[in-house]
Design a protein around this motif. Structure first.
Motif, PDB file in Angstrom:
ATOM      1  N   ASN A 171       0.840  -1.197   0.000  1.00 38.33           N
ATOM      2  CA  ASN A 171       0.000   0.000   0.000  1.00 38.33           C
ATOM      3  C   ASN A 171       0.879   1.253   0.000  1.00 38.33           C
ATOM      4  OD1 ASN A 171      -1.587   2.237   1.035  1.00 38.33           O
ATOM      5  ND2 ASN A 171      -3.164   0.740   1.554  1.00 38.33           N
ATOM      6  N   VAL A 172       0.992   1.909  -1.151  1.00 42.76           N
ATOM      7  CA  VAL A 172       1.899   3.054  -1.278  1.00 42.76           C
ATOM      8  C   VAL A 172       1.518   4.201  -0.326  1.00 42.76           C
ATOM      9  CG1 VAL A 172       2.849   4.794  -2.852  1.00 42.76           C
ATOM     10  CG2 VAL A 172       2.570   2.435  -3.623  1.00 42.76           C
ATOM     11  N   LEU A 192       8.836  -8.874   0.860  1.00 42.99           N
ATOM     12  CA  LEU A 192       8.770  -9.838  -0.244  1.00 42.99           C
ATOM     13  C   LEU A 192       9.110  -9.171  -1.571  1.00 42.99           C
ATOM     14  CD1 LEU A 192       5.475 -11.673   0.763  1.00 42.99           C
ATOM     15  CD2 LEU A 192       7.820 -12.492   1.040  1.00 42.99           C
ATOM     16  N   PRO A 193       9.694  -9.922  -2.522  1.00 44.38           N
ATOM     17  CA  PRO A 193      10.028  -9.337  -3.822  1.00 44.38           C
ATOM     18  C   PRO A 193       8.841  -8.690  -4.533  1.00 44.38           C
ATOM     19  CG  PRO A 193      11.098 -11.462  -3.600  1.00 44.38           C
ATOM     20  CD  PRO A 193      10.175 -11.316  -2.419  1.00 44.38           C
ATOM     21  N   TYR A 194       7.612  -9.185  -4.283  1.00 48.15           N
ATOM     22  CA  TYR A 194       6.420  -8.573  -4.888  1.00 48.15           C
ATOM     23  C   TYR A 194       6.268  -7.118  -4.467  1.00 48.15           C
ATOM     24  CZ  TYR A 194       5.221 -13.559  -4.120  1.00 48.15           C
ATOM     25  OH  TYR A 194       5.243 -14.923  -3.998  1.00 48.15           O
ATOM     26  N   GLN A 195       6.872  -6.760  -3.342  1.00 49.81           N
ATOM     27  CA  GLN A 195       6.629  -5.443  -2.748  1.00 49.81           C
ATOM     28  C   GLN A 195       7.717  -4.418  -3.074  1.00 49.81           C
ATOM     29  OE1 GLN A 195       6.251  -7.273   1.129  1.00 49.81           O
ATOM     30  NE2 GLN A 195       4.022  -7.142   1.069  1.00 49.81           N
ATOM     31  N   ASP A 196       8.689  -4.802  -3.888  1.00 50.28           N
ATOM     32  CA  ASP A 196       9.772  -3.875  -4.231  1.00 50.28           C
ATOM     33  C   ASP A 196       9.249  -2.592  -4.878  1.00 50.28           C
ATOM     34  OD1 ASP A 196      11.488  -5.815  -3.312  1.00 50.28           O
ATOM     35  OD2 ASP A 196      12.508  -6.165  -5.215  1.00 50.28           O
ATOM     36  N   LEU A 197       8.354  -2.740  -5.846  1.00 50.70           N
ATOM     37  CA  LEU A 197       7.921  -1.548  -6.595  1.00 50.70           C
ATOM     38  C   LEU A 197       7.064  -0.600  -5.754  1.00 50.70           C
ATOM     39  CD1 LEU A 197       7.259  -2.875 -10.222  1.00 50.70           C
ATOM     40  CD2 LEU A 197       9.409  -2.219  -9.119  1.00 50.70           C
ATOM     41  N   PRO A 198       6.114  -1.092  -4.954  1.00 51.77           N
ATOM     42  CA  PRO A 198       5.401  -0.150  -4.075  1.00 51.77           C
ATOM     43  C   PRO A 198       6.347   0.592  -3.132  1.00 51.77           C
ATOM     44  CG  PRO A 198       4.243  -2.249  -4.146  1.00 51.77           C
ATOM     45  CD  PRO A 198       5.520  -2.443  -4.893  1.00 51.77           C
ATOM     46  N   ILE A 199       7.353  -0.106  -2.593  1.00 55.06           N
ATOM     47  CA  ILE A 199       8.285   0.554  -1.680  1.00 55.06           C
ATOM     48  C   ILE A 199       9.141   1.569  -2.431  1.00 55.06           C
ATOM     49  CG2 ILE A 199      10.192   0.207  -0.049  1.00 55.06           C
ATOM     50  CD1 ILE A 199       8.939  -2.545   0.607  1.00 55.06           C
TER      51      ILE A 199
END
Length: 403
Positions: free
Chosen positions: A64-65, A85-92
């Protein structure tokens, strides 16, 4: 003196929190955040007991950005260390862009609906990070991470041209469980059940999963059956060292692990495609993850050691040369120091040290998105040993490994 925000409270987050707390001259304030705040609080209690230092804890949904932005604005860190988790790299990364805060992670982005590890999504942030005046450091664990630094160090000090690179990764530890993974089961199983891939003569060669394997002799361990996998650092290393003719990644797996994994694959439990069960959609691999031991729970009874390194062949002063640089890490040492197991330790220590290198100005390439091999390897190599991961080297390598 700096403030850091660590996102992720698994086994690696535990190690990063402990190791940052052990370097108060750099990490003045530490905040640990996760979806499950009770995990953060448990780690904070252990850090307090072992180091005497207090770390702050927060709850955050790393998908959640807006939540991430609110947390970053609240904490005001100098650097976000992403061990979620790798799924969360882009939101972070999006949240770091919005708040203009530097970023570091240990594994590249992977879309949740496809087992595809590659840097393209994160490299696409280069211009955005440059314009924002902030730095992103990608893949600062062990592999990827230290393996990139090892390669950079070899290129700087031992070779004029690197031609052949084999990254060799052995876990000779025993945790006493019938079947368990050393890091997030979902990520681990997705990684090894996808097609294998290696670089040769300017192109990627794809193979069936686990179809190429051979015994490799590891220091202080001996021969272990090793399987050719695709691993993300190959993508950045062949890009940054274009003289490489062939690059491969090998990892050991015991026969019990292979047997269990084969059965689970055959019955569909490793699938990431949702199925209907009693009127609900469930993902078999996510259900399997819930049944398996939590990786951070493996440390106490873990014996044995890991051995990870780079075996390199190339040219120096017009002559052919071979070189091997590696680290061995005992699981029991990791447990005694930070209450973790060796695989999490070998990922978490480099994340802390990469953060330290950046915050001290020793890794300063300006704004943009960088893989670790693009930074000066020397200060990192000088310090990694004193933080628990000493390295050894030799120029007498039986190389290349053929199959």
């Amino acid at each position: 003196m700096a403030k850091v925000l660590i996102i992720g409270a698994g086994g690696v987050g535990n190690v990063v929190a402990h190791k940052c707390a052990m370097v108060p001259e750099v990490f003045e304030e530490i905040t640990l955040a996760s979806r499950t705040v009770s995990k953060c609080e448990a780690i904070a209690a252990e850090v307090k007991k072992r180091t005497g230092r207090d770390i702050a804890t927060h709850q955050v949904d790393a998908d959640n950005v807006p939540e991430l932005v609110a947390l970053i604005n609240n904490v005001k860190p100098d650097l976000v260390i992403n061990v979620a988790l790798p799924y969360q790299d882009l939101p972070i990364m999006d949240a770091c862009l919005e708040t203009k805060v530097h970023y570091l992670d240990t594994a590249n982005y992977e879309p949740k609906d496809e087992a595809k590890f590659e840097y393209s999504w994160q490299w696409a942030y280069q211009d955005k990070f440059k314009e924002a005046g902030i730095t992103a450091i990608l893949g600062c664990g062990f592999d990827p991470g230290v393996t990139g630094v090892y390669t950079s160090y070899a290129a700087k000090h031992h070779f004029d041209e690197i031609h052949y690179l084999d990254i060799v990764d052995c876990n000779a530890g025993d945790h006493g469980k019938a079947f368990a993974t050393n890091f997030n089961p979902e990520i681990n199983i997705r990684e090894i059940t996808q097609k294998g891939k290696y670089w040769e003569d300017g192109k990627w060669v794809e193979i069936d999963a686990m179809s190429i394997h051979k015994p490799i002799d590891y220091p202080n361990i001996g021969e272990r059956e090793s399987y050719l996998l695709y691993h993300e650092e190959l993508e950045s290393l062949v890009k940054n060292y274009p003289t490489i003719k062939r690059a491969r990644f090998w990892m050991t797996f015991g026969q019990e692990y292979i047997k269990h994994l084969t059965v689970l694959q055959n019955v569909g439990m490793t699938s990431i495609e949702p199925i209907k069960f009693q009127g609900q959609d469930i993902v078999p691999l996510e259900f399997l993850k819930a049944l398996l031991p939590e990786p951070s729970s493996l440390g106490e009874n873990y014996v044995g050691e890991t051995s990870i390194g780079c075996q390199i062949k190339g040219i120096k002063d017009g002559k052919e040369k071979t070189y091997y640089v590696w680290n061995n890490c005992k699981h029991q040492h990791a447990w005694d120091e930070v209450g973790g197991q060796g695989v999490a330790y070998t990922t978490g220590v480099p994340a802390m040290l990469g953060a330290k290198m950046f915050l001290e100005g020793k890794w300063d390439n300006g704004a943009g998105v960088f893989n670790v091999e693009q930074f000066n390897p020397d200060p990192f190599m000088e310090e990694i040993g004193k933080y628990g991961l000493p390295w050894e080297e030799t120029e007498n390598v039986e190389f290349p490994h053929e199959y």
